[in-house]
Scaffold this motif. Structure first.
Motif, PDB file in Angstrom:
ATOM      1  N   ILE A 155       1.729  -7.686  -2.636  1.00 31.61           N
ATOM      2  CA  ILE A 155       0.501  -7.795  -1.838  1.00 31.61           C
ATOM      3  C   ILE A 155      -0.385  -8.932  -2.326  1.00 31.61           C
ATOM      4  O   ILE A 155      -1.113  -9.519  -1.552  1.00 31.61           O
ATOM      5  CB  ILE A 155      -0.296  -6.462  -1.783  1.00 31.61           C
ATOM      6  CG1 ILE A 155      -0.606  -5.929  -3.168  1.00 31.61           C
ATOM      7  CG2 ILE A 155       0.441  -5.425  -0.957  1.00 31.61           C
ATOM      8  CD1 ILE A 155      -1.551  -4.744  -3.161  1.00 31.61           C
ATOM      9  N   PRO A 212      -0.831 -12.639  -3.370  1.00 35.91           N
ATOM     10  CA  PRO A 212      -0.028 -13.852  -3.182  1.00 35.91           C
ATOM     11  C   PRO A 212       0.233 -14.611  -4.484  1.00 35.91           C
ATOM     12  O   PRO A 212      -0.664 -14.799  -5.303  1.00 35.91           O
ATOM     13  CB  PRO A 212      -0.901 -14.706  -2.256  1.00 35.91           C
ATOM     14  CG  PRO A 212      -1.899 -13.794  -1.665  1.00 35.91           C
ATOM     15  CD  PRO A 212      -2.106 -12.695  -2.662  1.00 35.91           C
ATOM     16  N   GLN A 259      -8.011  -7.412   1.997  1.00 36.09           N
ATOM     17  CA  GLN A 259      -8.285  -6.824   3.312  1.00 36.09           C
ATOM     18  C   GLN A 259      -7.139  -5.945   3.810  1.00 36.09           C
ATOM     19  O   GLN A 259      -6.701  -6.042   4.959  1.00 36.09           O
ATOM     20  CB  GLN A 259      -8.608  -7.916   4.320  1.00 36.09           C
ATOM     21  CG  GLN A 259      -9.841  -8.702   3.903  1.00 36.09           C
ATOM     22  CD  GLN A 259     -10.196  -9.770   4.890  1.00 36.09           C
ATOM     23  OE1 GLN A 259      -9.331 -10.465   5.401  1.00 36.09           O
ATOM     24  NE2 GLN A 259     -11.479  -9.913   5.173  1.00 36.09           N
ATOM     25  N   ASP A 282      -3.965   0.192   2.396  1.00 32.15           N
ATOM     26  CA  ASP A 282      -3.040   0.780   1.428  1.00 32.15           C
ATOM     27  C   ASP A 282      -2.234  -0.322   0.776  1.00 32.15           C
ATOM     28  O   ASP A 282      -1.986  -1.358   1.376  1.00 32.15           O
ATOM     29  CB  ASP A 282      -2.082   1.753   2.121  1.00 32.15           C
ATOM     30  CG  ASP A 282      -2.790   3.023   2.561  1.00 32.15           C
ATOM     31  OD1 ASP A 282      -3.795   3.378   1.916  1.00 32.15           O
ATOM     32  OD2 ASP A 282      -2.341   3.643   3.539  1.00 32.15           O
ATOM     33  N   SER A 283      -1.794  -0.056  -0.461  1.00 31.15           N
ATOM     34  CA  SER A 283      -1.035  -1.081  -1.172  1.00 31.15           C
ATOM     35  C   SER A 283       0.434  -1.090  -0.761  1.00 31.15           C
ATOM     36  O   SER A 283       1.176  -1.991  -1.104  1.00 31.15           O
ATOM     37  CB  SER A 283      -1.151  -0.866  -2.677  1.00 31.15           C
ATOM     38  OG  SER A 283      -0.641   0.398  -3.023  1.00 31.15           O
TER      39      SER A 283
END
Lengths: 213, 313
Positions: free
Chosen positions: B87, B89, B276, B279-280
């Motif tokens: 998640i 970058p 933004q 959930d992960s």
């Protein structure tokens, strides 16, 4: 053709890898066509694309999934050829441009006629890692006489990071697989490409890791 | 060697109680569903079912033996690290660096399994910290270097170093034979979860004054303080039963877990808010990703461990 090598390959290798090393964020699973004739049109960044798409289906439906793949690449030696035909079940496509269109698509039509689900990559080849390439018109010409065949767009994100073209090292990464609503073939190729391209753009918003590298 | 029959009695009773709570929640859900069949309770059903799976896997692994327990947490670290790096970058050039970061997991858990405390405690903060930027140099890509070095090391600290403290609890000498080595681990899990739940319940019932509206609009002073008092009290009762801490030390353990749990929760929330996303991940149906489930634990595990280690060893 025996279904056993395919089922074993997916049950023992592909599915555990997809579950553990990748971990998929799947969206729109109910858009996935359950019966053929149908076409899955996906973006293409990695060898894993085909395996991931096929792993979305139950083992009992594997034999119906037929990825259309380059004959020159997958038939270059006997082992790869056996693997491509027995463990994956590809429909070979001649990329040399020497076969005329009628003959070129004959194996695809045969598969569609027997109710298979074709897996196609309208970008043609894997291209640069995690970049969407230009969509080509082959799919339009394939379905020119089969306007009723539903085309389901599938956008995959992250697989070009896990295993890009020209790399052998697999790096674990959670990937997105976003399945859109089926579209139908249009009356002209330009319109069709535009329609498909818009569908892909729309699916992008559902990706968890939006930043394409 | 399987050790099912030799579970220390205190830990065994606590595990039975946890399963009891799950049975009761499942029954309540089924009764409510029967009374009101039209109401959609998918979310709750998924949540409870996932609890069954998580508890079953955890209890099976730690009951079988120390080794399986440690392997389980190594796998958990792997899944959490993968989720984090997916998640947040990083650059394409970091692929190989990240492959090395994954390799720190088996090594770190190996130090835990042999109980080599000195190595366990410096391996990631010192050796991994120094090695990963070195590997990054070899890729030759300097644009975004600082960002990537920071992200990758922070990810490894949160998901490998911090969570590996859970595993090290299993390798500590057993000082309360009635609870065994799994006693402190059960204590940490129960208190961390009790903190999440009681902060939520207090906040839902009496919450008025927001603590950090920018990050977590649902977090209130009432919830935080209510949870803190509740957990501190439960902890002083449960600590002597499951660990070698007496009730006074248990009180302080509860305070630490409540404070740490709150911070861990909010830190992971800030990460998600920055990106933004809600959930992960999607690994645990009804819960989200594995980081959503273990957010508090990234803080409570190392802080409880070091308190416990300092007090008792």
């Amino acid at each position: 053709m025996s279904r056993i090598p395919k089922i074993l390959f997916f049950a023992l290798i592909v599915r555990p890898v997809v579950l553990f090393v990748l971990g998929l964020n799947k969206r729109g699973m109910n858009n996935l066509p359950q019966n053929g004739p149908a076409v899955l049109a996906a973006n293409h960044n990695s060898h894993l694309d085909t395996l991931v798409l096929m792993s979305l289906y139950p083992l009992s439906a594997l034999h119906k999934l037929r990825p259309v793949a380059a004959a020159d690449y997958f038939f270059r030696n006997a082992i790869l050829k056996w693997f491509a035909l027995s463990c994956i079940g590809i429909v070979p496509l001649d990329r040399t441009g020497e076969t005329d269109r009628e003959k070129l698509f004959a194996p695809c039509h045969e598969a569609l006629d027997q109710g298979d689900i074709l897996i196609l990559y309208p970008e043609g080849s894997r291209g640069k890692p995690e970049e969407r390439g230009r969509l080509r018109k082959g799919l339009f010409y394939l379905l020119k006489e089969r306007k009723a065949t539903p085309i389901t767009p599938v956008l995959m994100n992250g697989l070009g990071y896990v295993l890009p073209k020209g790399e052998a090292l697999i790096v674990p990464y959670c990937c997105d697989v976003i399945i859109g609503r089926a579209i139908k073939a249009e009356s002209n190729p330009k319109q069709f490409i535009e329609h498909l391209s818009n569908s892909f753009d729309e699916l992008e918003q559902y990706c968890l890791s939006k930043e394409l590298r | 060697m399987p050790e099912f029959s030799l579970l220390p009695v205190h830990s065994f009773y606590v595990m039975c109680a946890v399963i009891g709570v799950l049975v009761v929640s499942t029954i309540i859900r089924l009764v409510r569903k029967a009374r009101n069949p039209d109401k959609d309770d998918t979310e709750l059903r998924l949540r409870i079912n996932s609890w069954w799976w998580m508890i079953a896997i955890l209890f099976a692994a730690i009951s079988y033996g120390t080794g399986t327990g440690i392997v389980l947490f190594a796998v958990v670290s792997f899944l959490a690290l993968k989720e984090f790096l997916s998640i947040v970058p990083t650059r394409f050039a970091d692929r190989r660096v990240i492959a090395w970061a994954y390799l720190s997991i088996p090594v770190q858990y190996y130090w835990a399994s042999i109980g080599w405390y000195g190595m366990f405690i410096i391996f990631i903060p010192v050796y991994t910290f120094l090695f990963l930027p070195l590997r990054m140099l070899l890729t030759g890509e300097t644009r975004g270097f600082i960002h990537s070095a920071g992200v990758i090391h922070w990810a490894v600290m949160l998901t490998v170093f911090n969570l590996s403290h859970i595993a090290y609890l299993l390798a500590l000498p057993d000082k309360n034979p009635l609870a065994g080595a799994i006693g402190p681990l059960l204590f940490l899990f129960l208190m961390t979860q009790a903190n999440d739940v009681s902060q939520y319940v207090w906040g839902k019932s009496f919450g008025k004054h927001k603590i950090i509206p920018k990050i977590s609009p649902n977090k209130t002073w009432e919830g935080f303080l209510g949870g803190l008092v509740t957990v501190t009290l439960i902890s002083s009762l449960l600590a002597p039963y499951l660990t070698s801490l007496n009730w006074q030390r248990g009180l302080l353990a509860g305070l630490i877990i409540a404070l740490a749990g709150f911070v861990g929760d909010v830190v992971i929330s800030s990460v998600k808010r920055d990106l933004q996303i809600k959930d992960s991940g999607h690994l645990i149906p009804g819960h989200g990703g594995i980081l959503d489930r273990l957010d508090s634990m990234t803080y409570t595990a190392p802080l409880f461990f070091h308190y416990f280690y300092y007090m008792e060893f």
